[in-house]
Scaffold this motif. Structure first.
Motif, mmCIF file in Angstrom:
data_model
loop_
_atom_site.group_PDB
_atom_site.id
_atom_site.type_symbol
_atom_site.label_atom_id
_atom_site.label_comp_id
_atom_site.label_asym_id
_atom_site.label_seq_id
_atom_site.Cartn_x
_atom_site.Cartn_y
_atom_site.Cartn_z
ATOM 1 N N GLY A 144 -7.561 0.611 3.851
ATOM 2 C CA GLY A 144 -8.807 0.198 2.820
ATOM 3 C C GLY A 144 -8.152 1.102 1.322
ATOM 4 N N TRP A 145 -7.482 1.510 1.609
ATOM 5 C CA TRP A 145 -7.078 2.267 -0.174
ATOM 6 C C TRP A 145 -6.510 1.465 -1.035
ATOM 7 C CZ3 TRP A 145 -5.285 6.911 -1.059
ATOM 8 C CH2 TRP A 145 -4.436 6.548 -2.422
ATOM 9 N N ALA A 146 -7.139 1.471 -2.112
ATOM 10 C CA ALA A 146 -7.216 0.632 -3.532
ATOM 11 C C ALA A 146 -6.030 0.445 -3.998
ATOM 12 C CB ALA A 146 -8.475 0.899 -5.034
ATOM 13 N N GLY B 153 -11.053 -4.923 -7.345
ATOM 14 C CA GLY B 153 -9.754 -4.428 -6.903
ATOM 15 C C GLY B 153 -9.484 -4.719 -5.143
ATOM 16 N N CYS C 183 -7.632 -4.660 -1.916
ATOM 17 C CA CYS C 183 -7.536 -3.162 -1.227
ATOM 18 C C CYS C 183 -7.315 -3.450 0.483
ATOM 19 C CB CYS C 183 -9.149 -2.974 -0.212
ATOM 20 S SG CYS C 183 -10.343 -2.234 -0.945
ATOM 21 N N CYS C 184 -6.408 -2.505 0.860
ATOM 22 C CA CYS C 184 -5.527 -2.378 2.194
ATOM 23 C C CYS C 184 -6.331 -2.917 3.516
ATOM 24 C CB CYS C 184 -4.674 -1.094 2.082
ATOM 25 S SG CYS C 184 -3.373 -1.215 3.782
ATOM 26 N N CYS D 228 0.674 -1.107 -0.136
ATOM 27 C CA CYS D 228 -0.075 0.372 -0.163
ATOM 28 C C CYS D 228 1.101 1.381 -0.092
ATOM 29 C CB CYS D 228 -0.456 0.327 1.398
ATOM 30 S SG CYS D 228 -1.669 1.130 1.469
#
Ligand SMILES: [Zn+2]
Length: 81
Positions: free
Chosen positions: A74-76, A67, A69-70, A50
């Motif tokens: 929650g970062w893509a 996708g 996600c972290c 991430c």
């Protein structure tokens, strides 16, 4: 229990906390994610980091059209495929 990947004919533990691959049969032999070899291993094993918080996740086996996600923020995360 760490995930295990097979790369270059060798089985490696993926240690996301220490950010390194460790040979299962010889734990003294390891490859840091931040090395040239480690970067290639990450690509082959589906390990992505991430960019926002630095958490690494294993994405191999994930559906390609979903996708990633972290797990922390929650970062893509781009899986590079
Ligand atoms: Zn994150």
């Amino acid at each position: 229990m760490l995930p295990v990947v097979r790369l270059d004919g060798t089985a490696w533990f993926v240690d996301l906390r220490l950010r390194q691959f460790r040979e299962t049969m010889n734990p003294h032999n390891y490859v840091d994610f931040d090395t040239v070899k480690g970067t290639r291993f990450c690509q082959q094993a589906g390990v992505v980091t991430c960019l926002r918080c630095g958490t690494s996740v294993v994405v191999s086996g994930s559906p390609l059209d979903e996708g990633v996600c972290c797990v922390r923020c929650g970062w893509a995360v781009d899986n590079g495929r």
